[in-house]
Structures are given as structure tokens and as C-alpha cells.
Design an enzyme around this catalytic site. Structure first.
Site, PDB file in Angstrom:
ATOM      1  N   GLU A 142      36.624  43.982  41.349  1.00  0.00           N
ATOM      2  CA  GLU A 142      36.391  44.213  42.814  1.00  0.00           C
ATOM      3  C   GLU A 142      36.949  43.403  43.756  1.00  0.00           C
ATOM      4  O   GLU A 142      37.131  43.524  44.958  1.00  0.00           O
ATOM      5  CB  GLU A 142      34.923  44.247  43.032  1.00  0.00           C
ATOM      6  CG  GLU A 142      34.288  42.789  43.095  1.00  0.00           C
ATOM      7  CD  GLU A 142      34.023  42.117  41.860  1.00  0.00           C
ATOM      8  OE1 GLU A 142      33.203  40.915  41.648  1.00  0.00           O
ATOM      9  OE2 GLU A 142      34.660  42.672  40.698  1.00  0.00           O
ATOM     10  N   HIS A 162      37.138  40.220  37.417  1.00  0.00           N
ATOM     11  CA  HIS A 162      36.406  41.000  38.670  1.00  0.00           C
ATOM     12  C   HIS A 162      37.203  42.234  39.083  1.00  0.00           C
ATOM     13  O   HIS A 162      38.430  41.617  40.053  1.00  0.00           O
ATOM     14  CB  HIS A 162      36.490  39.697  39.704  1.00  0.00           C
ATOM     15  CG  HIS A 162      35.328  39.016  39.383  1.00  0.00           C
ATOM     16  ND1 HIS A 162      33.824  39.333  39.984  1.00  0.00           N
ATOM     17  CD2 HIS A 162      35.073  37.723  38.867  1.00  0.00           C
ATOM     18  CE1 HIS A 162      32.853  38.223  39.857  1.00  0.00           C
ATOM     19  NE2 HIS A 162      33.977  37.144  38.948  1.00  0.00           N
ATOM     20  N   CYS A 179      31.948  40.037  34.713  1.00  0.00           N
ATOM     21  CA  CYS A 179      31.767  38.723  34.958  1.00  0.00           C
ATOM     22  C   CYS A 179      30.289  38.347  34.278  1.00  0.00           C
ATOM     23  O   CYS A 179      30.182  38.558  33.055  1.00  0.00           O
ATOM     24  CB  CYS A 179      31.943  38.195  36.262  1.00  0.00           C
ATOM     25  SG  CYS A 179      32.218  36.189  36.094  1.00  0.00           S
TER      26      CYS A 179
END
Length: 232
Positions: free
Chosen positions: A185, A183, A96
Site C-alpha cells: 500500500e 507494504h 507486515c
């Protein structure tokens, strides 16, 4: 394998109670694909930058509420680190904001997009054959939370994924830089939290569509993590 996380925002006041820290989401992600991970965190906003750049370790620049184009000291120092890491071909990953600031540091252009808020899970097309080793079906589903976009890639960069909303979803440089606008994660629970509780000024229709995407699509964060650790 050592992963150095150059933390660019702790997201204080944003994280829900079920998330210990922003970096903990990366620990969970990488531990899911490797049993041999060691972590070190540098708080870049507080002036912490690795003094030594090692080519046998990974350096990850994650998300931030800041813009890669902002004229602040910590971003300038981060850009300087990125350029030095690139010079020695250190293994550098961007997520990002990290994707954007690496592009900015190496000659690309980052701006706020007139397409608005990119959120939920978005599908992009894999446009680089070697990326299909990690995304064999030819597409990539990833969680998103951004307004800024990379408008122009660095000259050395090779695009690997693209979508109508965000043409430059990810790029590589050589065999040492790998970036994702998305993202990897994020979990579904955290993605829902971001949409429901941390975007009061965003259009309701955008939120509803984003929440629908989280319920109907499966993100491919582990695919991305496997590619990241393959750099070493």
C-alpha cells in the site's frame, strides 16, 4: 468484492498531511486494480472484530507499531479471530504486522531481528512457481518498514518469497491465506516520509541507502493486490 480491513494501528501523529488515513492507502491500491471494491474497517485496538466470518469476502490485517508477540488483549482477540478464519478457510491477507501475527497465531515464531531496521524498497526472490503468475520476472520489489521478522513459518505454510535480509518475506496457506512482510500500500512519497521524518534514532547510513532504493527501484504493490483479490 468486499474487503474487510482489521485496522491494528491508526498511526496517529505519524501520517503526513497528504495521507487521509492509513486505510486510505489500501483504498487507493485496490481501486487501482479493481473497479468493484467495497470496504469496511474494524478498529481492532478498540475491540472491533468481525462477528461473522464470511468465506466470500476478504479480510486484511495491515501494519502496526505493536509486536505480534505482545501480551495484550486486542492481539489475543485478533489471534483468536485468525484461528477461526483459518478453520473455515476464510480469505485472509496479512501485511507486515499482519504477516507476522498470522504466522504467530498459526504456530510460527516472530521476533525482533538482529539485522535491524528493514526499510526502503527491497528486492526478494520468488521461490514458489505459482507466485510467478503475479511476479513473472521471478522477483518482488516491495516497500518495507519493520524490525520484527517471522523467524519460523507455521507448519502448514509454504514460502513464496525470500531475501538475505528477511528469509520469510511472504507465505501462503492453502488457497485462503496470503501474507507479505512488505507494504504493497505504500507510495514513494509515504516511503520517503517514513524514512526522513519518523526514524530519528536509526543509523544515517541505513536511511541514505533506503532513500536511494526508493529512487532507483519500482515497487510492485499492484502485483500483490491482484494476487490478493484473486483469492475470491
Amino acid at each position: 468484492m468486499k474487503l474487510n480491513i482489521l485496522l491494528c494501528d491508526a498511526f496517529t501523529g505519524v501520517l503526513p498531511s497528504f495521507i487521509e488515513s492509513y486505510q486510505s492507502m489500501f483504498y487507493t491500491l485496490f481501486d487501482s486494480v479493481s473497479k468493484d471494491m467495497e470496504y469496511q474497517v474494524y478498529d481492532v485496538q478498540k475491540g472491533q472484530i468481525p462477528k461473522e466470518i464470511r468465506t466470500d469476502e476478504l479480510y486484511l490485517i495491515p501494519g502496526s507499531r505493536a509486536g505480534a508477540y505482545e501480551d495484550t488483549l486486542w492481539i489475543k482477540e485478533l489471534i483468536n479471530f485468525i484461528r477461526k478464519a483459518h478453520e473455515v478457510r476464510a480469505k485472509l491477507i496479512g501485511v507486515c504486522f499482519g504477516h507476522q501475527v498470522i504466522a504467530q497465531a498459526l504456530g510460527g515464531v516472530v521476533e525482533k531481528s538482529d539485522k535491524g531496521w528493514g526499510t526502503g524498497i527491497r528486492t526478494s526472490q520468488i521461490v514458489l512457481p505459482e507466485a510467478k503468475k503475479f511476479f513473472p520476472d521471478g522477483f518482488m520489489n516491495m516497500h518495507y518498514n519493520h524490525h520484527d521478522q517471522v523467524m519460523e513459518l507455521p507448519k502448514e505454510a509454504t514460502l513464496f518469497a525470500s531475501s538475505d535480509f528477511c528469509p520469510n518475506e511472504g507465505f501462503i496457506i492453502g488457497n485462503h491465506i496470503l501474507t507479505f512482510q512488505g507494504h504493497p500500500e505504500y507510495t514513494k512519497d509515504y516511503g520517503r516520509h517514513v524514512i526522513q521524518y519518523r526514524a530519528e534514532d536509526e543509523p544515517q547510513a541505513v536511511k541514505e541507502e533506503a532513500l536511494k532504493s526508493i529512487e532507483t527501484l519500482s515497487a510492485m504493490g499492484e502485483n500483490a493486490a491482484r494476487w490478493m483479490i484473486s483469492l475470491i
